[in-house]
Design a protein around this motif. Structure first.
Motif, PDB file in Angstrom:
ATOM      1  N   SER A 167     -18.025  -3.358 -23.765  1.00  0.00           N
ATOM      2  CA  SER A 167     -17.671  -4.447 -24.216  1.00  0.00           C
ATOM      3  C   SER A 167     -17.150  -4.652 -25.577  1.00  0.00           C
ATOM      4  O   SER A 167     -16.535  -5.536 -26.428  1.00  0.00           O
ATOM      5  N   THR A 216     -14.189  -6.695 -27.036  1.00  0.00           N
ATOM      6  CA  THR A 216     -13.036  -6.832 -26.520  1.00  0.00           C
ATOM      7  C   THR A 216     -13.277  -7.315 -25.078  1.00  0.00           C
ATOM      8  O   THR A 216     -14.382  -7.331 -24.686  1.00  0.00           O
ATOM      9  N   GLY A 217     -12.257  -7.906 -24.429  1.00  0.00           N
ATOM     10  CA  GLY A 217     -12.261  -8.168 -22.971  1.00  0.00           C
ATOM     11  C   GLY A 217     -12.485  -9.807 -22.799  1.00  0.00           C
ATOM     12  O   GLY A 217     -12.087 -10.226 -21.874  1.00  0.00           O
ATOM     13  N   SER A 266     -12.041 -11.934 -29.843  1.00  0.00           N
ATOM     14  CA  SER A 266     -12.731 -10.546 -30.178  1.00  0.00           C
ATOM     15  C   SER A 266     -13.249 -10.734 -31.642  1.00  0.00           C
ATOM     16  O   SER A 266     -12.972 -11.286 -32.693  1.00  0.00           O
ATOM     17  N   SER A 283      -6.041  -6.616 -25.012  1.00  0.00           N
ATOM     18  CA  SER A 283      -6.511  -7.356 -23.976  1.00  0.00           C
ATOM     19  C   SER A 283      -6.158  -8.836 -23.894  1.00  0.00           C
ATOM     20  O   SER A 283      -6.921  -9.648 -23.402  1.00  0.00           O
TER      21      SER A 283
END
Length: 331
Positions: free
Chosen positions: A79, A101-102, A106, A137
C-alpha cells in the motif's frame, strides 16, 4: 464546497508535471538492500534538523534501528510506493520519499535528503516523481504534514502545489485522573459518563469507517483494518452501545475521530493511563478547529512537542457534523 471542487481540479486534474532531475542523479524505486544506508541517513537527517531548531526527533526516526523498522515496513508494503535518489558516479543514495497509494487519499512521508546534499534539487525531484506515481492511482488528493519551523521544505511543498489547510500540534504524555479533572474545569468540559474504552475489534471497523467518511468525505476502511490487525494500538470508546470515538494509534501515524471533544479527551485519558513503558502516547490537535482542546491538553500537563502544517493537493473537506478530527502524521 465550490472552492474545494476548484482546488481539486486545479491541483489533480491538470496535465502531467515534468520531473526535473539534477545532473548526475537518477531516481528509482527503493530496494531492501538500501535499508541500512537509508536508515542511517533518515536518523542523521531528522536528528540534525531537529537539534538545530530545538525540537525532539520524531519517534519513528530516533535511532537507526527504529528508522530501519519503519522503512522496512514502507519498502515491503503493497500500500506504499517510494522513490530513491542515487548519485550516478558513486552509486551513493542521496535521499528517499514515500507515500501511501491505492486509496482516495495519498499520504506523503517520510521525505528526507542526506544533510550534506540538501538545497541541490534532490528533494524536489523526488517529490515530483512521487506525485507522478501517486496520481497513477487517481486519488482525490495528496496530503502531507510538514514541520512548521522548516521554511525550506514548506516553500518546496507550496511551490509544488500543496496548500496549507490546517495547523496541528503534537502533545505527548499521560493524563492522570487529577489532571483530567483540572483540565475539564479549566475549559468547561463535562466528564463523559457511561462510557468505556477497549481495543478495536473486527466488528467495530465498519462503524469507525462510516464515522470517518461522514466527517471527512473519504474512505479509510482499509487502513482501519490494518490498524486492527496490529492488535494493540487501535482503540474505541463506546457509550450506550455506540462508538463515540476511536484511534488507530496514539503515535506518529495514528489518527483519531470523536463525536465530541469530551469523547476525544476521554479516549486519550483512558488509553494513556494504560501505558506501561516505551514512547509516551501522543495526539495531534488541529488548533484552528479545536482551540479548547489545545487548552485542555496544556492544562492536563502534557508536553507540546512540535507544530506542523497539514498541506493538501486536491480535495479537502474540513470535518463535518461537529466531529472532532486529530490527523495522523501522513493524513
Amino acid at each position: 464546497m465550490e472552492l474545494e471542487h476548484q482546488q481539486q481540479q486545479q491541483q489533480l486534474g491538470c496535465g502531467k508535471s515534468a520531473v526535473v532531475v539534477p545532473h548526475g542523479i537518477s531516481l528509482r524505486e527503493p530496494r531492501l538492500e538500501d535499508l541500512e544506508e537509508l536508515s542511517n541517513m533518515a536518523y542523521q537527517t531528522y536528528a540534525h534538523y531537529n537539534k538545530s531548531v530545538g525540537i525532539p526527533i520524531e519517534v519513528a526516526f530516533d535511532s537507526p534501528q527504529t528508522a530501519w523498522t519503519m522503512l522496512h515496513l514502507f519498502i515491503t508494503s503493497s500500500s506504499r510506493i517510494g522513490v530513491v535518489a542515487v548519485e550516478e558516479s558513486s552509486g551513493a543514495l542521496l535521499g528517499a520519499a514515500f507515500t501511501t497509494t491505492g486509496g482516495e487519499v495519498s499520504g506523503v512521508g517520510p521525505v528526507f535528503v542526506d544533510p550534506t546534499r540538501q538545497s541541490k534539487g534532490v528533494g524536489k525531484a523526488m517529490m515530483q516523481e512521487l506525485i507522478r506515481k501517486a496520481k497513477l492511482s487517481n486519488p482525490r488528493s495528496i496530503r502531507l504534514s510538514q514541520t512548521a519551523t522548516n521554511t525550506t521544505s514548506f516553500s518546496m511543498y507550496a511551490n509544488l502545489g500543496f496548500i496549507p489547510v490546517e495547523g496541528w500540534m503534537e502533545f505527548a504524555g499521560i493524563v492522570t485522573p487529577k489532571n483530567a479533572v483540572i483540565a475539564n474545569s479549566a475549559v468547561g468540559f463535562s466528564p463523559l459518563t457511561g462510557a468505556k474504552v477497549c481495543q478495536m475489534e473486527e466488528k467495530d471497523i465498519s462503524a469507525c469507517a462510516k464515522l470517518h467518511l461522514e466527517a471527512l468525505g473519504y474512505d479509510r476502511e482499509e487502513e482501519l483494518r490494518e490498524a486492527h490487525q496490529k492488535g494493540f494500538s487501535a482503540w474505541v470508546v463506546t457509550q450506550n452501545d455506540e462508538i463515540v470515538a476511536y484511534t488507530t494509534g496514539l503515535n506518529l501515524l495514528g489518527h483519531a475521530l470523536a463525536k465530541s471533544e469530551e469523547a476525544l479527551v476521554f479516549l486519550f485519558t483512558e488509553v494513556s493511563q494504560q501505558h506501561k513503558s516505551g514512547r509516551l502516547p501522543a495526539i495531534h490537535v488541529a488548533g484552528r478547529l479545536y482551540p479548547l482542546l489545545v487548552q485542555w491538553f496544556l492544562a492536563a500537563k502534557l508536553k507540546l512537542l512540535r507544530v506542523q502544517w497539514y498541506m493538501v493537493m486536491g480535495f479537502y473537506q474540513a470535518p463535518q457534523h461537529s466531529i472532532v478530527w486529530c490527523p495522523g502524521g501522513q493524513h
